[in-house]
Write a protein that holds these residues in place. Structure first.
Motif, PDB file in Angstrom:
ATOM      1  N   VAL A  53      22.240   6.065 -10.091  1.00  0.00           N
ATOM      2  CA  VAL A  53      21.480   7.122  -9.553  1.00  0.00           C
ATOM      3  C   VAL A  53      19.798   6.930 -10.097  1.00  0.00           C
ATOM      4  CG1 VAL A  53      20.996   9.698  -9.226  1.00  0.00           C
ATOM      5  CG2 VAL A  53      23.455   8.617  -9.006  1.00  0.00           C
ATOM      6  N   ILE A  54      19.775   6.871 -11.315  1.00  0.00           N
ATOM      7  CA  ILE A  54      18.332   6.964 -11.865  1.00  0.00           C
ATOM      8  C   ILE A  54      17.751   5.536 -11.486  1.00  0.00           C
ATOM      9  CG2 ILE A  54      16.906   6.915 -14.234  1.00  0.00           C
ATOM     10  CD1 ILE A  54      19.516   8.452 -15.345  1.00  0.00           C
ATOM     11  N   PHE A  55      18.418   4.388 -11.511  1.00  0.00           N
ATOM     12  CA  PHE A  55      17.816   3.149 -11.167  1.00  0.00           C
ATOM     13  C   PHE A  55      17.460   3.269  -9.688  1.00  0.00           C
ATOM     14  CE2 PHE A  55      18.227  -0.954  -9.025  1.00  0.00           C
ATOM     15  CZ  PHE A  55      17.511  -1.705  -9.964  1.00  0.00           C
ATOM     16  N   ILE A  56      17.872   3.890  -8.856  1.00  0.00           N
ATOM     17  CA  ILE A  56      17.541   4.037  -7.246  1.00  0.00           C
ATOM     18  C   ILE A  56      16.260   4.972  -7.327  1.00  0.00           C
ATOM     19  CG2 ILE A  56      18.270   4.891  -5.130  1.00  0.00           C
ATOM     20  CD1 ILE A  56      21.161   3.576  -5.707  1.00  0.00           C
TER      21      ILE A  56
ATOM     22  N   GLU B 112      13.374   2.766  -9.214  1.00  0.00           N
ATOM     23  CA  GLU B 112      12.735   1.799  -8.220  1.00  0.00           C
ATOM     24  C   GLU B 112      12.364   2.275  -6.759  1.00  0.00           C
ATOM     25  OE1 GLU B 112      12.524  -1.219  -9.450  1.00  0.00           O
ATOM     26  OE2 GLU B 112      13.013  -0.144 -11.387  1.00  0.00           O
ATOM     27  N   GLY B 113      13.213   3.127  -6.217  1.00  0.00           N
ATOM     28  CA  GLY B 113      12.432   3.980  -5.037  1.00  0.00           C
ATOM     29  C   GLY B 113      11.230   4.290  -5.146  1.00  0.00           C
ATOM     30  N   ALA B 114      10.803   5.328  -6.244  1.00  0.00           N
ATOM     31  CA  ALA B 114       9.602   5.880  -6.195  1.00  0.00           C
ATOM     32  C   ALA B 114       8.301   4.556  -6.574  1.00  0.00           C
ATOM     33  CB  ALA B 114       9.480   6.775  -7.404  1.00  0.00           C
ATOM     34  N   LEU B 115       8.952   3.682  -7.320  1.00  0.00           N
ATOM     35  CA  LEU B 115       8.054   2.545  -7.614  1.00  0.00           C
ATOM     36  C   LEU B 115       7.702   1.786  -6.177  1.00  0.00           C
ATOM     37  CD1 LEU B 115       6.625   0.500  -9.751  1.00  0.00           C
ATOM     38  CD2 LEU B 115       8.704  -0.648  -9.786  1.00  0.00           C
ATOM     39  N   VAL B 116       8.603   1.476  -5.401  1.00  0.00           N
ATOM     40  CA  VAL B 116       8.429   0.662  -4.189  1.00  0.00           C
ATOM     41  C   VAL B 116       7.760   1.519  -3.145  1.00  0.00           C
ATOM     42  CG1 VAL B 116       9.550  -0.178  -2.127  1.00  0.00           C
ATOM     43  CG2 VAL B 116      10.421  -0.746  -4.305  1.00  0.00           C
ATOM     44  N   TYR B 117       7.907   2.696  -3.262  1.00  0.00           N
ATOM     45  CA  TYR B 117       7.075   3.908  -2.321  1.00  0.00           C
ATOM     46  C   TYR B 117       5.715   3.697  -2.666  1.00  0.00           C
ATOM     47  CZ  TYR B 117       5.442   8.469  -0.808  1.00  0.00           C
ATOM     48  OH  TYR B 117       4.551   9.332   0.142  1.00  0.00           O
ATOM     49  N   ALA B 118       5.484   3.957  -3.929  1.00  0.00           N
ATOM     50  CA  ALA B 118       4.021   4.056  -4.474  1.00  0.00           C
ATOM     51  C   ALA B 118       3.253   2.833  -4.210  1.00  0.00           C
ATOM     52  CB  ALA B 118       3.918   4.397  -6.029  1.00  0.00           C
ATOM     53  N   LEU B 119       3.936   1.509  -4.174  1.00  0.00           N
ATOM     54  CA  LEU B 119       3.333   0.236  -4.155  1.00  0.00           C
ATOM     55  C   LEU B 119       2.792   0.191  -2.618  1.00  0.00           C
ATOM     56  CD1 LEU B 119       5.780  -2.296  -6.091  1.00  0.00           C
ATOM     57  CD2 LEU B 119       3.270  -1.956  -6.239  1.00  0.00           C
TER      58      LEU B 119
END
Ligand SMILES: [Cu+2]
Length: 279
Positions: free
Chosen positions: A38-41, A44-51
């Protein structure tokens, strides 16, 4: 490879299903894995969104952010709560992992009181004190198993086997793990954790196998040239078959000993012309 075929999740989790302690370790691992996923998703989700959202554009000026107290306090408290939940969960399962239960009603009837030999703070026994206690001795490069049933007061004359440990099903088996030379590590993944075999020191573990089966393991610490071939097998068979196997093992060892005794006597009696000098 076999684990991958059973279920994709099994590939990522420790083997289990053969002994209750291995079962508890497995479920603890799965819960931790789920929280970590859950933490990984989220991360990583926030990272991809920000990118994607804030990717470089012509003329864009990066915003300068100097901290966010609520966000920082939030993730610190959340991380502490997750740690606390995992600690509570781990301690609640620890007892069932460390403490052996009693044998089942169909367990081996010959199994005796394992508490009589000596007491130790680390050595755990089932509530009724009865288990099949086997000494696991690591040797370069073979595992030896010494079963109860010494015929001499110094502990000699007990039946033993090498490489393959044979045990009765539905019976609590306690292990005293030690080494005759260097440090080895007893590890049969389906039956629970790893236990170091250290010369002059005893480590303790246990397992209880419900159904007949063969479980393989491997020495888990580099112990020398022959380490890779230092395999271990645990074969669980019904109690009646085990009793017969143990009796046969005793008989075979006694026969081999008396043959050796005869051979020694014969060699000792050879004198004169027939005697061979030191080669
Ligand atoms: Cu080894």
């Amino acid at each position: 490879m076999g684990h991958l075929l059973q279920s994709p999740l099994a590939f990522f989790t420790p083997p289990s299903g053969a002994s209750p302690n291995a079962e508890h370790i497995n479920s603890l691992y799965k819960i931790t894995l789920a929280i970590a996923l859950v933490i990984f998703i989220l991360v990583e989700g926030a990272l991809v969104y920000a990118l994607l959202k804030f990717r470089a554009r012509k003329g864009a000026v990066a915003a300068q952010i100097r901290g966010n107290t609520r966000l920082e306090a939030g993730w610190t408290v959340a991380a502490a709560l997750i740690l606390l939940a995992l600690a509570v969960l781990t301690f609640s399962k620890l007892g069932a992992i460390q403490n052996p239960p009693n044998s089942g009603p169909n367990g081996d009837a010959l199994v005796g009181d394992s508490g009589l030999l000596y007491a130790s703070a680390e050595r755990k026994l089932p509530p009724n004190g009865k288990s099949l206690n086997i000494h696991v001795i690591g040797r370069q490069y073979i595992w030896q198993y010494v079963y109860p049933g010494a015929t001499e007061p110094d502990g000699l004359g007990a039946p033993y086997s090498y490489v393959e440990m044979v045990v009765p099903t539905e019976t609590t088996v306690t292990l005293d793990v030690t080494s005759a030379d260097v440090v080895h590590s007893w590890w049969v993944p389906d039956l629970g954790g790893k236990f170091q075999a250290v010369p002059g020191y005893h480590n303790y573990t246990w397992f209880k196998i419900a159904k007949p089966g063969v479980f393989t393991g491997q020495c888990a610490v580099l112990c020398g040239r022959g380490h890779a071939t230092m395999r271990a097998t645990v074969r669980a068979i019904p109690p009646a078959q085990f009793d017969a196997w143990l009796a046969k093992q005793k008989q075979d060892i006694a026969e081999a000993n008396s043959e050796a005794k005869l051979a020694r006597a014969k060699l000792g009696s050879q004198t004169g012309a027939g005697q061979v000098e030191n080669p």
